[in-house]
Scaffold this motif. Structure first.
Motif, mmCIF file in Angstrom:
data_model
loop_
_atom_site.group_PDB
_atom_site.id
_atom_site.type_symbol
_atom_site.label_atom_id
_atom_site.label_comp_id
_atom_site.label_asym_id
_atom_site.label_seq_id
_atom_site.Cartn_x
_atom_site.Cartn_y
_atom_site.Cartn_z
ATOM 1 N N ASP A 78 8.104 7.654 -3.196
ATOM 2 C CA ASP A 78 9.303 6.943 -2.757
ATOM 3 C C ASP A 78 9.113 5.452 -3.010
ATOM 4 O O ASP A 78 7.999 4.944 -2.870
ATOM 5 C CB ASP A 78 9.544 7.196 -1.267
ATOM 6 N N ILE A 79 10.192 4.764 -3.396
ATOM 7 C CA ILE A 79 10.198 3.309 -3.527
ATOM 8 C C ILE A 79 11.491 2.799 -2.902
ATOM 9 O O ILE A 79 12.571 3.316 -3.193
ATOM 10 C CB ILE A 79 10.137 2.843 -4.997
ATOM 11 N N VAL A 80 11.373 1.784 -2.046
ATOM 12 C CA VAL A 80 12.542 1.114 -1.470
ATOM 13 C C VAL A 80 12.302 -0.385 -1.598
ATOM 14 O O VAL A 80 11.166 -0.832 -1.706
ATOM 15 C CB VAL A 80 12.777 1.514 0.008
ATOM 16 N N ALA A 81 13.376 -1.160 -1.597
ATOM 17 C CA ALA A 81 13.215 -2.604 -1.782
ATOM 18 C C ALA A 81 14.299 -3.366 -1.046
ATOM 19 O O ALA A 81 15.371 -2.837 -0.759
ATOM 20 C CB ALA A 81 13.255 -2.938 -3.264
ATOM 21 N N ASP A 82 13.978 -4.622 -0.750
ATOM 22 C CA ASP A 82 14.965 -5.554 -0.236
ATOM 23 C C ASP A 82 15.031 -6.709 -1.232
ATOM 24 O O ASP A 82 14.625 -6.555 -2.372
ATOM 25 C CB ASP A 82 14.620 -5.997 1.188
ATOM 26 N N GLY A 83 15.479 -7.853 -0.822
ATOM 27 C CA GLY A 83 15.660 -8.955 -1.753
ATOM 28 C C GLY A 83 14.399 -9.521 -2.367
ATOM 29 O O GLY A 83 14.430 -10.049 -3.466
ATOM 30 N N ASP A 84 13.260 -9.396 -1.679
ATOM 31 C CA ASP A 84 12.056 -10.029 -2.217
ATOM 32 C C ASP A 84 10.790 -9.184 -2.167
ATOM 33 O O ASP A 84 9.730 -9.647 -2.559
ATOM 34 C CB ASP A 84 11.805 -11.360 -1.508
ATOM 35 N N THR A 85 10.886 -7.937 -1.702
ATOM 36 C CA THR A 85 9.705 -7.087 -1.581
ATOM 37 C C THR A 85 10.055 -5.645 -1.915
ATOM 38 O O THR A 85 11.117 -5.157 -1.535
ATOM 39 C CB THR A 85 9.145 -7.139 -0.149
ATOM 40 N N ALA A 86 9.143 -4.974 -2.614
ATOM 41 C CA ALA A 86 9.270 -3.538 -2.856
ATOM 42 C C ALA A 86 8.206 -2.827 -2.029
ATOM 43 O O ALA A 86 7.076 -3.311 -1.904
ATOM 44 C CB ALA A 86 9.094 -3.218 -4.329
ATOM 45 N N TYR A 87 8.571 -1.699 -1.445
ATOM 46 C CA TYR A 87 7.661 -0.865 -0.658
ATOM 47 C C TYR A 87 7.564 0.479 -1.361
ATOM 48 O O TYR A 87 8.569 0.991 -1.839
ATOM 49 C CB TYR A 87 8.205 -0.648 0.747
ATOM 50 N N PHE A 88 6.374 1.046 -1.416
ATOM 51 C CA PHE A 88 6.254 2.360 -2.018
ATOM 52 C C PHE A 88 5.302 3.244 -1.243
ATOM 53 O O PHE A 88 4.328 2.794 -0.657
ATOM 54 C CB PHE A 88 5.902 2.296 -3.502
#
Length: 108
Positions: free
Chosen positions: A51-61
């Motif tokens: 899974d990968i999710v992101a906001d304006g300045d960071t990606a989380y995986f």
């Protein structure tokens, strides 16, 4: 339609943070990023990612290591949670994750 990257193996799990497109590659077991308008791609992690999710300045995986994050300005990811994680989400203030039996959150 505009091609961003070509010659990739098995891209999936796409997410955008800032002006960077992040994706997992199921064949090479890695996470990559490239500018959304096209340009040089960069390998940011060597993990199988679910899974990968992101906001304006960071990606989380979500990887075999747990939940990781990488800022658009960073070269390498850091570990947020070192436990088995199934899925993740992010909003303006928190990152959320599931272990399959419980849901968690913490400030970004």
């Amino acid at each position: 339609e505009t091609s961003i990257e070509t010659g990739l193996d098995c891209p999936h799990k796409l997410s955008v943070a800032g002006k960077l497109l992040y994706w997992a590659d199921g064949c090479t077991k890695a996470v990559y990023r490239a500018p959304v308008g096209g340009g040089t791609l960069q390998k940011v992690a060597s993990h199988d990612v679910s899974d990968i999710v992101a906001d304006g300045d960071t990606a989380y995986f979500v990887s075999s290591a747990g939940l990781e994050r990488i800022a658009v300005s960073a070269a390498t990811p850091s570990l947020v949670v070192s436990a088995p994680v199934v899925a993740a989400a992010v909003d303006a203030t928190h990152v959320y994750w599931s272990t399959g039996a419980q849901l968690y959150r913490q400030p970004k």
